[in-house]
Design an enzyme around this catalytic site. Structure first.
Site, PDB file in Angstrom:
ATOM      1  N   CYS A  70       0.838  -1.206   0.000  1.00 43.73           N
ATOM      2  CA  CYS A  70       0.000   0.000   0.000  1.00 43.73           C
ATOM      3  C   CYS A  70       0.878   1.263   0.000  1.00 43.73           C
ATOM      4  O   CYS A  70       1.491   1.571  -1.006  1.00 43.73           O
ATOM      5  CB  CYS A  70      -1.004  -0.041   1.157  1.00 43.73           C
ATOM      6  SG  CYS A  70      -2.345   1.157   0.945  1.00 43.73           S
ATOM      7  N   HIS A 106      -3.633  -5.395   0.546  1.00 40.63           N
ATOM      8  CA  HIS A 106      -3.118  -5.693   1.892  1.00 40.63           C
ATOM      9  C   HIS A 106      -3.152  -7.177   2.230  1.00 40.63           C
ATOM     10  O   HIS A 106      -4.120  -7.639   2.824  1.00 40.63           O
ATOM     11  CB  HIS A 106      -3.975  -4.966   2.934  1.00 40.63           C
ATOM     12  CG  HIS A 106      -3.688  -3.510   3.032  1.00 40.63           C
ATOM     13  ND1 HIS A 106      -2.674  -2.994   3.809  1.00 40.63           N
ATOM     14  CD2 HIS A 106      -4.286  -2.454   2.439  1.00 40.63           C
ATOM     15  CE1 HIS A 106      -2.665  -1.682   3.704  1.00 40.63           C
ATOM     16  NE2 HIS A 106      -3.628  -1.320   2.871  1.00 40.63           N
ATOM     17  N   GLU A 134      -1.726  -8.651   4.583  1.00 42.42           N
ATOM     18  CA  GLU A 134      -1.653  -8.889   6.038  1.00 42.42           C
ATOM     19  C   GLU A 134      -2.990  -8.692   6.743  1.00 42.42           C
ATOM     20  O   GLU A 134      -3.145  -9.077   7.899  1.00 42.42           O
ATOM     21  CB  GLU A 134      -0.581  -7.978   6.665  1.00 42.42           C
ATOM     22  CG  GLU A 134      -0.999  -6.527   6.905  1.00 42.42           C
ATOM     23  CD  GLU A 134      -1.226  -5.715   5.626  1.00 42.42           C
ATOM     24  OE1 GLU A 134      -0.816  -6.181   4.537  1.00 42.42           O
ATOM     25  OE2 GLU A 134      -1.837  -4.636   5.713  1.00 42.42           O
TER      26      GLU A 134
END
Ligand SMILES: *[C@@H]1O[C@H](CO)[C@@H](O)[C@H](O)[C@H]1NC(C)=O
Ligand SMILES: *[C@@H]1O[C@H](CO)[C@@H](O)[C@H](O)[C@H]1NC(C)=O
Ligand SMILES: *[C@@H]1O[C@H](CO)[C@@H](O)[C@H](O)[C@H]1NC(C)=O
Ligand SMILES: *[C@@H]1O[C@H](CO)[C@@H](O)[C@H](O)[C@H]1NC(C)=O
Length: 319
Positions: free
Chosen positions: A135, A245, A247
């Site tokens: 990001c 993302h 994660e």
């Protein structure tokens, strides 16, 4: 085998024979199976009532790497260049996380630039050093490579998208390591979490010779109006960038559109982290002694629980 003389010899041989990427395989018997990855901190958010100090790292990035077999060393902002050089020579890779700082003037961007330049030089000399940007980290890498900000506003805050894979994706270093069904889920299901206002459009990438020469585009997406790059890897360097993302699916729990916790989304997170850790295994950097390694690790800090409705459920804070 692993003494400084042997390492020096192999680095020199690697450089003469093939350069950083091609030589990874040749040097793979020297795999370092105790990788430590640096995660760069960033300036605290001014409205963060949980902040304890001037900078933070969202714990989800730490867990993302830990769950794939790496240990994490936080890299603090506002340190001297000498200190960053010492850390660079001790760690096996760098992760630039998402967040909300100025990618041209912040202390985050200053540290990112120092590490990026060190990594270019090291890789050119056959000293393998991978960088991952997520990001804001993706955006930061684009600014470092282009030496200017080419981002444009898109409507991509809180939406889960399927990746539109390019023909180059199949043979890319990143995606060729994924099981076929995982890659199929990536392409067919709305499972990559997008939480960004800015994007690198295909148009600006294509028009900028520095970016075009440096990065291979692996996937794109659109907000309905502008097409942007969602995944890229450098041609000649072990640098990787995702605008989405990986994660968040296993480790963040804010209840918002764009958040996905399906089995396939969590598997994608794991394979993404596992790929980057496998790149860090190729780095031979190490701390000069056990005491220094001990002091540098994230275990010296405790994450703070910020509540189920926080964008980051737990953060590490630093002075
Ligand atoms: C967070 O940073 C701001 C400056 O950006 C500072 O004014 C504030 O005191 C910091 N918060 C904490 C808890 O240190
Ligand atoms: C750290 O931050 C202070 C205050 O913003 C600044 O004066 C100083 O130059 C910074 N140090 C480094 C090494 O960036
Ligand atoms: C291209 O980059 C410029 C900044 O240099 C930006 O103002 C513009 O919106 C970008 N255009 C597109 C289509 O991405
Ligand atoms: C799923 O992805 C498509 C793009 O392929 C997008 O138009 C749509 O808004 C997404 N749906 C949801 C529920 O996010």
């Amino acid at each position: 085998m692993r003494g400084p003389a042997a390492a020096g010899f192999s680095v020199l041989t690697a450089f003469l024979l093939c350069g950083p990427l091609l030589c990874a395989a040749a040097r793979s018997q020297q795999h370092n199976d105790r990788p430590i990855i640096g995660v760069l901190a960033q300036e605290n958010l001014s409205d963060d009532q949980f902040a304890r100090g001037s900078s933070y790292i969202a714990a989800s990035y730490v867990k993302f790497l830990e769950s794939a077999g790496a240990r994490v060393a936080p890299i603090r902002i506002n340190r001297t260049e000498e200190e960053y050089i010492k850390i660079f020579n001790s760690i096996n890779g760098l992760l630039l996380p998402g967040g909300d700082v100025d990618i041209q003037t912040s202390q985050f961007s200053r540290a990112a630039r120092i590490f990026y330049n060190l990594a270019l030089k090291a890789n050119d000399a056959g000293d393998y050093f991978p960088i991952w940007g997520t990001c804001q980290g993706f955006q930061q890498l684009s600014v470092l490579t282009a030496r200017k900000n080419l981002l444009t506003l898109t409507k991509t805050k809180a939406v889960a998208l399927p990746l539109i894979l390019t023909p180059a994706a199949q043979s890319s270093r990143l995606f060729r390591s994924f099981p076929r069904d995982v890659l199929q889920s990536l392409a067919n299901e709305n499972i990559t979490s997008n939480f960004h206002s800015w994007s690198l459009s295909i148009q600006n990438y294509t028009r900028n010779a520095k970016l075009k020469r440096f990065y291979r585009v692996l996937s794109t997406n659109s907000d309905g109006e502008k097409e942007f790059i969602s995944t890229m890897e450098a041609y000649r360097y072990p640098f990787y960038a995702v605008q989405w993302h990986p994660e968040k699916s296993p480790f963040e729990w804010i209840d918002k559109p764009g958040m996905v916790h399906t089995v396939s989304a969590v598997r994608i997170s794991f394979y993404t982290g596992s790929f980057f850790v496998s790149e860090a295994l190729k780095s031979q950097h190490r701390f000069s002694n056990a005491a220094e390694e001990d002091r540098a690790l994230i275990y010296n800090f405790s994450p703070v629980y910020r509540g189920l409705n926080a964008i980051f459920i737990q953060n590490y804070y630093f002075d």
